[in-house]
Design a protein around this motif. Sequence first.
Motif, PDB file in Angstrom:
ATOM      1  N   ARG A  15       8.017  -0.669  13.917  1.00  0.00           N
ATOM      2  CA  ARG A  15       7.601  -0.221  12.596  1.00  0.00           C
ATOM      3  C   ARG A  15       6.247  -0.824  12.242  1.00  0.00           C
ATOM      4  O   ARG A  15       5.998  -2.005  12.515  1.00  0.00           O
ATOM      5  CB  ARG A  15       8.609  -0.628  11.520  1.00  0.00           C
ATOM      6  CG  ARG A  15       9.844   0.242  11.472  1.00  0.00           C
ATOM      7  CD  ARG A  15      10.905  -0.205  12.441  1.00  0.00           C
ATOM      8  NE  ARG A  15      11.487  -1.480  12.065  1.00  0.00           N
ATOM      9  CZ  ARG A  15      12.168  -2.274  12.898  1.00  0.00           C
ATOM     10  NH1 ARG A  15      12.311  -1.939  14.169  1.00  0.00           N
ATOM     11  NH2 ARG A  15      12.687  -3.407  12.468  1.00  0.00           N
ATOM     12  N   ALA A  16       5.398  -0.011  11.631  1.00  0.00           N
ATOM     13  CA  ALA A  16       4.104  -0.491  11.152  1.00  0.00           C
ATOM     14  C   ALA A  16       3.909  -0.004   9.720  1.00  0.00           C
ATOM     15  O   ALA A  16       4.358   1.081   9.352  1.00  0.00           O
ATOM     16  CB  ALA A  16       2.964   0.004  12.046  1.00  0.00           C
ATOM     17  N   LEU A  17       3.231  -0.815   8.925  1.00  0.00           N
ATOM     18  CA  LEU A  17       2.976  -0.509   7.520  1.00  0.00           C
ATOM     19  C   LEU A  17       1.493  -0.259   7.311  1.00  0.00           C
ATOM     20  O   LEU A  17       0.660  -1.063   7.736  1.00  0.00           O
ATOM     21  CB  LEU A  17       3.417  -1.682   6.640  1.00  0.00           C
ATOM     22  CG  LEU A  17       3.009  -1.643   5.161  1.00  0.00           C
ATOM     23  CD1 LEU A  17       3.733  -0.506   4.429  1.00  0.00           C
ATOM     24  CD2 LEU A  17       3.306  -2.986   4.497  1.00  0.00           C
ATOM     25  N   THR A  18       1.155   0.859   6.666  1.00  0.00           N
ATOM     26  CA  THR A  18      -0.219   1.101   6.279  1.00  0.00           C
ATOM     27  C   THR A  18      -0.352   0.971   4.767  1.00  0.00           C
ATOM     28  O   THR A  18       0.431   1.560   4.014  1.00  0.00           O
ATOM     29  CB  THR A  18      -0.731   2.484   6.745  1.00  0.00           C
ATOM     30  OG1 THR A  18      -1.993   2.750   6.117  1.00  0.00           O
ATOM     31  CG2 THR A  18       0.225   3.613   6.414  1.00  0.00           C
ATOM     32  N   ILE A  19      -1.325   0.177   4.347  1.00  0.00           N
ATOM     33  CA  ILE A  19      -1.620  -0.045   2.928  1.00  0.00           C
ATOM     34  C   ILE A  19      -2.990   0.580   2.697  1.00  0.00           C
ATOM     35  O   ILE A  19      -4.010   0.026   3.111  1.00  0.00           O
ATOM     36  CB  ILE A  19      -1.656  -1.552   2.604  1.00  0.00           C
ATOM     37  CG1 ILE A  19      -0.404  -2.260   3.108  1.00  0.00           C
ATOM     38  CG2 ILE A  19      -1.851  -1.774   1.104  1.00  0.00           C
ATOM     39  CD1 ILE A  19      -0.543  -3.783   3.155  1.00  0.00           C
ATOM     40  N   MET A  34      -0.700   7.792   9.586  1.00  0.00           N
ATOM     41  CA  MET A  34       0.644   8.262   9.937  1.00  0.00           C
ATOM     42  C   MET A  34       0.618   9.183  11.148  1.00  0.00           C
ATOM     43  O   MET A  34       1.558   9.178  11.960  1.00  0.00           O
ATOM     44  CB  MET A  34       1.279   8.954   8.733  1.00  0.00           C
ATOM     45  CG  MET A  34       1.575   8.010   7.576  1.00  0.00           C
ATOM     46  SD  MET A  34       2.502   8.797   6.238  1.00  0.00           S
ATOM     47  CE  MET A  34       4.139   8.925   6.985  1.00  0.00           C
ATOM     48  N   ARG A  35      -0.453   9.967  11.298  1.00  0.00           N
ATOM     49  CA  ARG A  35      -0.553  10.814  12.492  1.00  0.00           C
ATOM     50  C   ARG A  35      -0.601   9.952  13.748  1.00  0.00           C
ATOM     51  O   ARG A  35       0.097  10.215  14.730  1.00  0.00           O
ATOM     52  CB  ARG A  35      -1.799  11.701  12.416  1.00  0.00           C
ATOM     53  CG  ARG A  35      -1.656  12.930  11.557  1.00  0.00           C
ATOM     54  CD  ARG A  35      -2.715  13.972  11.899  1.00  0.00           C
ATOM     55  NE  ARG A  35      -4.070  13.455  11.724  1.00  0.00           N
ATOM     56  CZ  ARG A  35      -4.742  13.494  10.586  1.00  0.00           C
ATOM     57  NH1 ARG A  35      -4.181  13.999   9.498  1.00  0.00           N
ATOM     58  NH2 ARG A  35      -5.975  13.037  10.500  1.00  0.00           N
ATOM     59  N   THR A  36      -1.453   8.936  13.730  1.00  0.00           N
ATOM     60  CA  THR A  36      -1.581   8.068  14.904  1.00  0.00           C
ATOM     61  C   THR A  36      -0.291   7.306  15.158  1.00  0.00           C
ATOM     62  O   THR A  36       0.152   7.173  16.307  1.00  0.00           O
ATOM     63  CB  THR A  36      -2.767   7.110  14.720  1.00  0.00           C
ATOM     64  OG1 THR A  36      -3.972   7.808  15.012  1.00  0.00           O
ATOM     65  CG2 THR A  36      -2.673   5.904  15.657  1.00  0.00           C
ATOM     66  N   CYS A  45       5.562   3.123   7.787  1.00  0.00           N
ATOM     67  CA  CYS A  45       5.884   2.860   6.395  1.00  0.00           C
ATOM     68  C   CYS A  45       4.566   2.813   5.620  1.00  0.00           C
ATOM     69  O   CYS A  45       3.526   2.488   6.191  1.00  0.00           O
ATOM     70  CB  CYS A  45       6.622   1.534   6.241  1.00  0.00           C
ATOM     71  SG  CYS A  45       8.191   1.444   7.133  1.00  0.00           S
ATOM     72  N   VAL A  46       4.603   3.132   4.322  1.00  0.00           N
ATOM     73  CA  VAL A  46       3.354   3.222   3.577  1.00  0.00           C
ATOM     74  C   VAL A  46       3.445   2.481   2.249  1.00  0.00           C
ATOM     75  O   VAL A  46       4.505   2.411   1.626  1.00  0.00           O
ATOM     76  CB  VAL A  46       2.948   4.699   3.304  1.00  0.00           C
ATOM     77  CG1 VAL A  46       2.847   5.472   4.601  1.00  0.00           C
ATOM     78  CG2 VAL A  46       3.910   5.374   2.351  1.00  0.00           C
TER      79      VAL A  46
END
Length: 296
Positions: A15-19, A34-36, A45-46
């Motif tokens: 899991r990775a979170l983008t802020i 999210m595409r990558t 997760c965002v």
Amino acid sequence: MTVLPVPAPGRTPPRALTIAGSDSGGGAGIQADMRTMAMSGVHACVAVAAVTVQNTTGVTGVHPIPPGIVAGQIRTVVQDIGIHAAKSGMVAEAPIIEAIVQTCVDVGIGGGHGSAEPHDGANGCTVPLVVDPVCASMHGDPLLEPHSLAALRDLLVPLADLVTPNLDEVRLLTGIEVVDGATQRDAARALVDLGARWALVTGGHLRADADGPAAESTDLLYDGRDWFEYSGPRVHTGDDHGGGDTLAAAVACALATGAAMPDAVAHGKDWVTRCLRWAYPLGAGHGPVSPWWRLQ
């Protein structure tokens, strides 16, 4: 490059979170991240920091999300789902940056030289943080007010395990105009001096490089001691929207799988180069880079 594996059916992926900010045109920001992440076999997760009004020709409006809501998105995701890496992009303004930094420290995200004593994250260790310091437009104009730029430089960059500015962002953060390999190294040193654990100074916008042919694009990675260079053919395209987001997201994905930083950056460099080759025209302005090559 060996691409990151897609998890087997029914198996929980990394899991990775983008802020970051939302791009209504779908080319950059959270949408590009999210595409990558999806194409890398990583669950995204965002935490939405801003909603933008934009298309391929530019940004005409920005609505910052209340800092408490941004912080809440980060905290609630980490507490329930757990993450293996995080990245930040457009963070809009100083109060949001302050909330992001405090929450990341609380939940164990980020480990730059300037960060507080490491905390345990949801996975039993400090979660690596990639900071894409979005503070300049595609034309080099500042996107942040001076006090917000100072918060980005003085608070968020020191929390970064890796900071990935383009050359315009390097200039705004350090005052260094990168024009060749020597000034590229000066910029990397300055970014590490700001507190980042690793600094990646990308060369995609470098028109001429005294250390190599202009046909090559060389990115430089530095941790205060060791240097790593990543060279690849320069992809000539005007459809490069979301390239910086995509690079940082790809590095975060590799870190989420447990890759060491130099290997994660090598993965990100190769990923974004392929995405540039697959970029497509869209609208009347700059089209997006595309990870659809992964579907081959």
